[in-house]
Every structure is written in C-alpha cells, then in structure tokens.
Write an enzyme that holds these catalytic residues in place. Structure first.
Site, short mmCIF file in Angstrom:
data_model
loop_
_atom_site.label_atom_id
_atom_site.label_comp_id
_atom_site.label_asym_id
_atom_site.label_seq_id
_atom_site.Cartn_x
_atom_site.Cartn_y
_atom_site.Cartn_z
CG ASP A 28 -2.00 0.93 1.25
OD1 ASP A 28 -2.97 0.68 1.97
OD2 ASP A 28 -1.92 1.94 0.54
CG ASP A 134 -3.22 3.73 -3.23
OD1 ASP A 134 -4.18 2.99 -3.50
OD2 ASP A 134 -3.17 4.44 -2.21
CD GLU A 135 -5.33 -0.65 -1.14
OE1 GLU A 135 -5.80 -1.80 -1.21
OE2 GLU A 135 -5.89 0.28 -0.54
#
Length: 395
Positions: A28, A134-135
């Site tokens: 993350d 973003d993960e």
DNA sequence: TCTGGGGTCCTAGGACCC
DNA sequence: TCTGGGGTCCTAGGACCC
C-alpha cells in the site's frame, strides 16, 4: 495405535495438499498522490500538501483525495470537504504554521508511477493483483517461508524507494484479508508480518471497521448489537450473520476467524465505463445540463472506443438533487440495436435525464447538483461478429 | 464541514416465458 | 379454470472501496 497414528499422518498430509498454505503480501503506497507530487516538486518537501478537486479559495465543492502526513497533523484527511480543509489551513496559518499547498488531482502522473511499481513487484512475484492505483496484492508462496517473504518485500520496498522516491507499507499474511489489514498496521514506510497461527488472535482485538467490507452502516448496525471488536463478532453463528447480511454474512463468518480463500486476480475486465460531474452551482436549466451531458457522453464514448469492447447494451444516468437525494435511470437496448456514435448515446442519455427537469420525476422541482452517464453490459465480439458490426447494418 | 469521481457487488421486485 | 413454480432479464437503490 500405530494404525491410528498412521491415519492421522495421512489425514494431515491430505489436508495440507487440499489447502496449500499461501504467503500473500499486500503493498500500500503511503499518501500516494501527495507523495508523487512531492517527489516531482522538491520545494514542496516537508510542507503540508492536499491533493483534491479544485479548492477555489475555500469555496470548492470537492473533497480531499490525499493529505500527506504533515497535512494530517492539521486534522485534514481523505474525503474531508475541501472547503473544510481550507479552513483548517487558515487556522494553522494564524498560529504561525505553514499553510497547506492545495493541488489538483493529476491522475495520469500517478498512473505512470503506479505502472512502474507494478513492474517492480512483477520481478519478484508471478501473481500480482493491482487492487487499485496504489495497492497491490501478490503471492510469495514460492519464497517457502515468511522470513524469506519478508526479505523479498524489503527488496521491493527498497527498489520502489530508489526508483520512485516514495515509500510504501507492506503486510504479509496467509491470505488477502490478513495481509491487507497488516499493511495498515505500521504506516508509513512499515512492514508487518502475521503468521498463519497468529491470524486469528491478530484480528480479535481490532475494531470491526478494520474488516474490509464493514463500512459505516454495517458498523452502526453491529455496534447497536454490542459488537465492537472482531472478537465480539464471533458470538454470531453463520446463520445469524446470513440473516443479517445475506450472502456476504457467510463470508464474514469466516473472515472474523482469519479465513479467506479469495484468490489473487491477475486481470479483470471492466464492467462499466462512466463519468459524473458536480456543478459549481445547482441548477434546473435543462439547456445547461443537456450541454454538460453531451460533453460527458462524448468523453464516455471516447473511453469506450479505446476500451477494447465493441458494444454496450445499457445506458444508465445518475441525477443528484440539491438535498443529495440520488436517482438513477437505466435503459437496456434490444440486442439488435447498437449505438454507433456519441450522438446516439447523447440522445438516449438525454431521454433518461429530461424527466428530472419537470414534475414527472422531480415533483418538488428540486435543483440538480450532479449528473452522470455510465454504460454497462459491455460486449466483446468475436472476429466474425466484428465484421458484421462494422460492415453489416450500416445506415 | 454540506458531502468528488471512478468503480464493484448485492438485493428485491416485476415482467415475461415455459 | 383464476392457479404453480422456476429461470432469466431488467430496473432501482444501496453499501462499500480507493
């Protein structure tokens, strides 16, 4: 006695084969949008940054996408109305603190960074799932044990730091559920490992909101039943949870026990393509709105053309009134019909939106603050059908 | 503090067909 | 005759995620 022992060994072996232990990591990015901006503009470093829709000197209608850690010290966080963030910045300024830097969202910039991070992770795992910009989830079972998986993740972190000049946090566990929660445990720039034997006790003391899928509404229902932490949820039987939450309740029964078999999904196909937009001023002008709608249709049709899909069957529109009440209307076309250009999409969308401008679907004639268009039931044709679609019923 | 934009998934009711 | 049931599609709404 010997036979019994043998049977137990065989049973354990078979069970082990039936359910191989996995090592799953979740990565993350820390305050991703703000971190990318900071990296491209060194003079921002160390200052509070908010990335979000245009603030308009505190009058904007948007919300905060990402606040960096400095801005979080001001009480600013994701989803906070941008006007409120502006206010908090003004207050801080009076106290002699640096004022917040407000930046618009630059998705393309973040996409580029995201793609590179994906590329880096793929060097270390054959099974990588981009869960959002973003993960990432990835499978490290091939590392054989958690210690080695941790070493791999440290390499990935280091490489991202070197290439992208930004930090991330990683969680490692026996499944996606555990690794995701673990990733949030030591933010920013952290790493947290939960061994399979620890999974259940790791979850027990956490607030139920930490379980992905339990949002504000579900938490409120459960809190009302005196369920505050994950351990409390274990009091409910599978049937009880099913009664309360339907199909999802059954998943929840297993989740609170640290069990999650959901696989790493390598590629997923889009199910819909759409856009929506909030007006600067609420309106009931059909002329103004139909103009905006046309623009959105052209843009959605553009995305559709580059999406790899050939047809869509459903057009859905969204209307949000001044009091935030939100309505949707949808029209599914007969399969023989195909929308061939943006004009046809505009026409269909307009037919769905117009009833909201008069008493047909807006009896109190409320002002409209947002409209959206979305296309669903996306279809890919095979080659023969594609020929038909292009050269066939051409009018 | 009046609350973005891009999505996904689930549910429930009604229409329609066999 | 006035009544069943299953399957599928469509629509609307809602919760949730980042």
């Amino acid at each position: 006695m010997q036979g019994y022992f043998f049977a137990v060994v065989v049973y354990l072996f078979v069970m082990d084969k039936a359910k191989p232990n996995r090592i799953i990591a979740h990565l993350d990015m820390d305050a991703f949008f703000a971190s990318v901006e900071e990296r491209y503009t060194p003079r921002f470093r160390g200052l509070p940054i908010v990335v979000g829709s245009d603030h308009k000197n505190g009058m904007g209608r948007g919300v905060v996408s990402t606040a960096n850690y400095k801005a979080r010290e001001y009480g600013i966080h994701s989803a906070l109305p941008i006007a409120k963030a502006w206010q908090l910045s003004e207050e801080a300024k009076k106290q002699g603190k640096p004022e917040v830097i407000f930046l618009p969202v630059d998705f393309e910039l973040y996409e580029k960074s995201s793609a590179n991070i994906f590329r880096i992770i793929c060097k270390y795992s054959d099974f990588v799932e981009p869960a959002s910009i973003d993960e990432f989830y990835f499978d490290l079972s091939s590392a054989k044990n958690f210690k080695k998986a941790e070493i791999v993740c440290n390499k990935i972190k280091e490489e991202i730091r070197k290439e992208e000049k930004i930090t991330c946090s990683v969680g490692i566990g026996p499944n996606k559920l555990i690794s995701k929660i673990a990733a949030g445990f030591k933010k920013p720039d952290g790493m947290f490992v939960v061994l399979p034997v620890e999974a259940e006790s790791f979850l027990e003391p956490l607030l139920i909101r930490k379980i992905p899928g339990i949002g504000p509404k579900t938490a409120e229902v459960l809190n009302g039943l005196d369920i505050i932490i994950v351990e409390d949820l274990k009091k409910f039987s599978k049937d009880k949870l099913k009664d309360l939450f339907g199909k999802w309740g059954e998943d929840l029964y297993y989740k609170v026990r640290g069990i999650d078999d959901s696989p790493i999904v390598l590629e997923r196909e889009a199910k819909s393509i759409g856009e929506q937009s909030t007006f600067e001023i609420n309106t009931l002008s059909a002329l103004f709105v139909s103009d905006e709608l046309a623009k959105m249709c052209r843009s959605v049709f553009g995305s559709f053309r580059t999406s790899g899909f050939d047809k869509f069957k459903t057009i859905a529109i969204t209307v949000r009134f001044s009091d935030f009440e939100t309505k949707t209307s949808a029209k599914t076309l007969k399969t023989e019909l195909t929308i061939k250009n943006s004009k046809e999409l505009e026409f269909e969308a307009l037919k769905l939106v117009l009833p909201y401008f008069d008493r047909r679907k807006n009896p109190k004639l409320k002002q409209i603050r947002l409209i959206g268009v979305r296309i669903e039931n996306l279809v890919k044709l095979n080659n023969a059908e594609r020929q038909q679609n292009i050269f066939g019923n051409n009018y």
